[in-house]
Design a protein around this motif. Structure first.
Motif, short mmCIF file in Angstrom:
data_model
loop_
_atom_site.label_atom_id
_atom_site.label_comp_id
_atom_site.label_asym_id
_atom_site.label_seq_id
_atom_site.Cartn_x
_atom_site.Cartn_y
_atom_site.Cartn_z
N ILE A 45 0.86 -1.19 0.00
CA ILE A 45 0.00 0.00 0.00
C ILE A 45 0.89 1.24 0.00
O ILE A 45 1.66 1.46 0.95
CB ILE A 45 -0.92 0.02 1.24
N THR B 90 2.73 3.26 -3.38
CA THR B 90 3.76 2.86 -4.35
C THR B 90 4.53 4.08 -4.85
O THR B 90 4.71 4.27 -6.04
CB THR B 90 3.12 2.07 -5.51
N ALA C 134 8.18 6.42 -3.78
CA ALA C 134 9.61 6.13 -3.90
C ALA C 134 10.01 4.83 -3.19
O ALA C 134 10.48 3.88 -3.83
CB ALA C 134 10.40 7.31 -3.34
N ILE C 135 9.78 4.77 -1.88
CA ILE C 135 10.28 3.59 -1.17
C ILE C 135 9.39 2.37 -1.42
O ILE C 135 9.87 1.24 -1.42
CB ILE C 135 10.50 3.86 0.34
N GLY C 136 8.09 2.60 -1.68
CA GLY C 136 7.20 1.49 -2.03
C GLY C 136 7.71 0.76 -3.26
O GLY C 136 7.78 -0.47 -3.29
N SER D 253 -1.83 -0.92 -3.98
CA SER D 253 -2.86 0.11 -3.88
C SER D 253 -2.19 1.46 -3.64
O SER D 253 -1.17 1.54 -2.94
CB SER D 253 -3.81 -0.21 -2.72
N ASP D 254 -2.74 2.51 -4.25
CA ASP D 254 -2.21 3.86 -4.06
C ASP D 254 -3.31 4.83 -4.43
O ASP D 254 -4.11 4.53 -5.33
CB ASP D 254 -0.97 4.07 -4.94
N THR E 12 3.67 1.51 2.82
CA THR E 12 4.68 2.52 2.45
C THR E 12 3.99 3.77 1.92
O THR E 12 4.52 4.46 1.04
CB THR E 12 5.66 1.94 1.39
N TRP F 196 1.92 7.59 2.82
CA TRP F 196 2.32 8.74 3.64
C TRP F 196 2.08 8.46 5.12
O TRP F 196 1.13 7.74 5.49
CB TRP F 196 1.52 9.97 3.21
N ASP F 197 2.89 9.11 5.94
CA ASP F 197 2.86 8.89 7.39
C ASP F 197 1.45 8.86 8.00
O ASP F 197 1.13 7.95 8.77
CB ASP F 197 3.68 9.96 8.14
N HIS G 11 -0.51 5.46 7.95
CA HIS G 11 0.05 4.19 8.45
C HIS G 11 -0.87 3.52 9.47
O HIS G 11 -1.15 2.33 9.39
CB HIS G 11 1.43 4.42 9.09
N TYR H 99 -4.02 1.55 8.22
CA TYR H 99 -3.75 0.30 7.50
C TYR H 99 -3.17 -0.78 8.42
O TYR H 99 -3.47 -1.96 8.26
CB TYR H 99 -2.81 0.56 6.32
N PRO I 6 7.20 6.42 10.33
CA PRO I 6 6.82 6.10 11.71
C PRO I 6 5.60 5.18 11.73
O PRO I 6 4.81 5.16 10.78
CB PRO I 6 6.45 7.49 12.28
N GLY J 46 9.68 -0.41 10.14
CA GLY J 46 10.84 -0.31 9.24
C GLY J 46 12.06 0.40 9.80
O GLY J 46 12.58 1.33 9.18
N MET K 114 15.42 -0.02 9.80
CA MET K 114 16.33 -0.95 9.12
C MET K 114 17.79 -0.85 9.58
O MET K 114 18.60 -1.69 9.20
CB MET K 114 16.21 -0.79 7.61
N HIS L 111 15.75 7.29 13.40
CA HIS L 111 16.52 6.08 13.15
C HIS L 111 17.50 5.79 14.30
O HIS L 111 17.60 4.66 14.76
CB HIS L 111 17.29 6.19 11.83
P1 NAI Z 1 6.27 9.08 -1.47
O1 NAI Z 1 5.54 10.35 -1.33
O2 NAI Z 1 7.25 8.93 -2.57
O3 NAI Z 1 5.24 7.86 -1.59
C1 NAI Z 1 4.11 7.73 -0.80
C2 NAI Z 1 2.98 7.14 -1.65
O4 NAI Z 1 1.85 6.91 -0.81
C3 NAI Z 1 2.51 8.06 -2.78
O5 NAI Z 1 2.56 7.35 -4.02
C4 NAI Z 1 1.08 8.43 -2.41
O6 NAI Z 1 0.24 8.61 -3.52
C5 NAI Z 1 0.68 7.20 -1.57
N1 NAI Z 1 -0.45 7.41 -0.67
C6 NAI Z 1 -0.73 8.49 0.09
N2 NAI Z 1 -1.85 8.30 0.81
C7 NAI Z 1 -2.30 7.05 0.51
C8 NAI Z 1 -3.40 6.27 0.93
N3 NAI Z 1 -4.28 6.73 1.81
N4 NAI Z 1 -3.50 5.01 0.44
C9 NAI Z 1 -2.61 4.52 -0.45
N5 NAI Z 1 -1.55 5.23 -0.90
C10 NAI Z 1 -1.39 6.48 -0.43
O7 NAI Z 1 6.97 8.83 -0.06
P2 NAI Z 1 8.18 7.82 0.29
O8 NAI Z 1 9.44 8.55 0.32
O9 NAI Z 1 8.05 6.61 -0.54
O10 NAI Z 1 7.84 7.46 1.82
C11 NAI Z 1 6.77 6.59 2.16
C12 NAI Z 1 6.89 6.20 3.63
O11 NAI Z 1 8.12 5.51 3.85
C13 NAI Z 1 6.90 7.39 4.58
O12 NAI Z 1 6.13 7.07 5.71
C14 NAI Z 1 8.37 7.55 4.98
O13 NAI Z 1 8.54 8.05 6.30
C15 NAI Z 1 8.87 6.12 4.90
N6 NAI Z 1 10.31 6.03 4.56
C16 NAI Z 1 11.15 5.28 5.34
C17 NAI Z 1 12.49 5.21 5.06
C18 NAI Z 1 13.41 4.38 5.91
O14 NAI Z 1 14.60 4.60 5.86
N7 NAI Z 1 12.95 3.42 6.66
C19 NAI Z 1 13.07 5.93 3.93
C20 NAI Z 1 12.09 6.64 3.13
C21 NAI Z 1 10.76 6.70 3.45
#
Ligand code: NAI
Length: 335
Positions: free
Chosen positions: A8, A10, A12-14, A34-35, A71, A73-74, A77, A80, A96, A122, A124, A174
């Motif tokens: 859920i 997709t 960058a990190i998804g 899903s996104d 994965t 937006w915060d 989380h 889901y 988080p 996560g 890591m 982290h």
């Molecule tokens: P991003 O903005 O590139 O991707 C987030 C995706 O979630 C977007 O495609 C958006 O359309 C989608 N989205 C938003 N609301 C939604 C919903 N209700 N249902 C389904 N999809 C939805 O953000 P990024 O960088 O991929 O980060 C995603 C998560 O991963 C964040 O919570 C971030 O904190 C975490 N993260 C963790 C890292 C780590 O080192 N452990 C590194 C980078 C991000």
């Protein structure tokens, strides 16, 4: 049979995790995504041969999805993760766990009520080889008791949307988890110092910041968070013990000697610095689901990180040392 994973969110990190699950790790593949960005996600679903779901809830409910990766937006989380617990499904949630401690606590309570550890957060860093070696030396007391930790989390630059609180919420989170895991001790207090600023910052970001944590047994940790350091992504962790010191080395496969200099390069970003840790994190998550026993960072760890971050925020605003107090840890999470 391979585990069937639903992802859920997709962005960058998804997408990185989808690649990882489909091409790097063994024992699982992505069958559902899903996104809210339907157009992009439908294309991606076609490309990877997965099913697209209009909502995360529909994806979680599908009996053909064995486990879920969150994965998005915060702020999404918590909903889901709670939904996955409701369906008794394993769920990996990027940090988080929730945007506040109350949300994390609701997840802990739901998991405890369900009676089984299903959630992995996560964090890591715990899968980075350097941190694992530090932990072994600390646990064996090879150099005596750990006394002090000198740590740094440096990014080359951040964009204009990155503001002062994010140094804790997005960056120091982290270390907050990894150092507590490394020492196997909870924190008791925190102070945040706002020193002289770099000219590379902007008016809504105090950069750098110093976070001073104290653990239950009195170990002091100084953590520099400097997100416009210009020169690269640089992670430091020096553990000073009674009879020696051990520290992280920046992983590097080559070294250059030229023009009177002898050097290695600094990682440009977190992806390259922790690539192997992410792969290991997912491989072990798959193994733990196959063994029906989660071994990674738990919902309780997500909750403790959140409580610590709240205390950091109060400490930064007040300039005072702030106590960190936790509820008692439910038996589900006790080792
Ligand atoms: P991003 O903005 O590139 O991707 C987030 C995706 O979630 C977007 O495609 C958006 O359309 C989608 N989205 C938003 N609301 C939604 C919903 N209700 N249902 C389904 N999809 C939805 O953000 P990024 O960088 O991929 O980060 C995603 C998560 O991963 C964040 O919570 C971030 O904190 C975490 N993260 C963790 C890292 C780590 O080192 N452990 C590194 C980078 C991000």
């Amino acid at each position: 049979m391979d585990l069937r994973i639903g992802v859920i969110g997709t962005g960058a990190i998804g997408q990185e995790h989808i690649q990882r699950l489909n091409h790097k790790t063994q024992g699982a593949h992505v069958v559902a995504i899903s996104d809210i960005n339907k157009e992009k996600a439908t294309l991606l679903a076609k490309e990877i041969g997965a099913k697209f779901y209009e909502t995360g809830e529909a994806l979680i409910a599908d009996p053909e999805v064995d486990a879920v990766v969150v994965t998005s937006w915060d702020p999404t989380h918590e909903q889901y993760v709670l939904e996955a617990i409701k369906h008794n499904k394993y769920v990996f949630c990027e940090k988080p766990l929730a945007t506040d401690s109350e949300g994390c606590r609701r997840i802990v309570d739901a998991e405890v009520a369900n009676g089984k550890k299903l959630v992995q957060v996560g964090f890591m860093r715990r899968y980075d080889r350097g941190y694992m070696e530090l932990k072994e030396v600390i646990e064996n007391r090879q150099l005596g008791e750990p006394l002090l930790l000198h740590c740094a989390h440096r990014n080359p630059t951040v964009d204009k949307n990155y503001e002062t609180p994010m140094a804790i919420i997005n960056t120091a989170i982290h270390e907050i988890d990894a150092l507590r895991w490394l020492l196997q001790e909870d924190y008791v207090s925190v102070q945040v110092i706002l020193p002289k600023q770099t000219s590379y910052t902007h008016e809504k970001l105090h950069d750098p910041q110093m976070v001073i944590l104290e653990t239950k047994s009195g170990i002091h940790i100084d953590l520099e968070v400097f997100v416009n350091c210009q020169f690269g992504y640089d992670i430091k962790c020096v553990v000073v013990c009674e009879t020696g010191e051990i520290s992280l080395e920046d992983p590097s496969y080559t070294r250059v000697k030229a023009k009177g200099k002898d050097y290695t390069t600094v990682s440009p970003d977190w992806q390259s610095r922790f690539m192997d840790a992410y792969d290991e994190e997912f491989q072990l998550w798959i193994h733990s689901i196959q063994a029906d026993a989660i071994t990674g960072p738990t919902a309780w760890d997500g909750y403790v990180a959140s409580i610590t971050m709240v205390a950091c925020g109060v400490a930064r605003e007040s300039g005072e040392r702030v106590a960190i107090s936790l509820d008692s840890c439910p038996t589900l999470y006790q080792a």
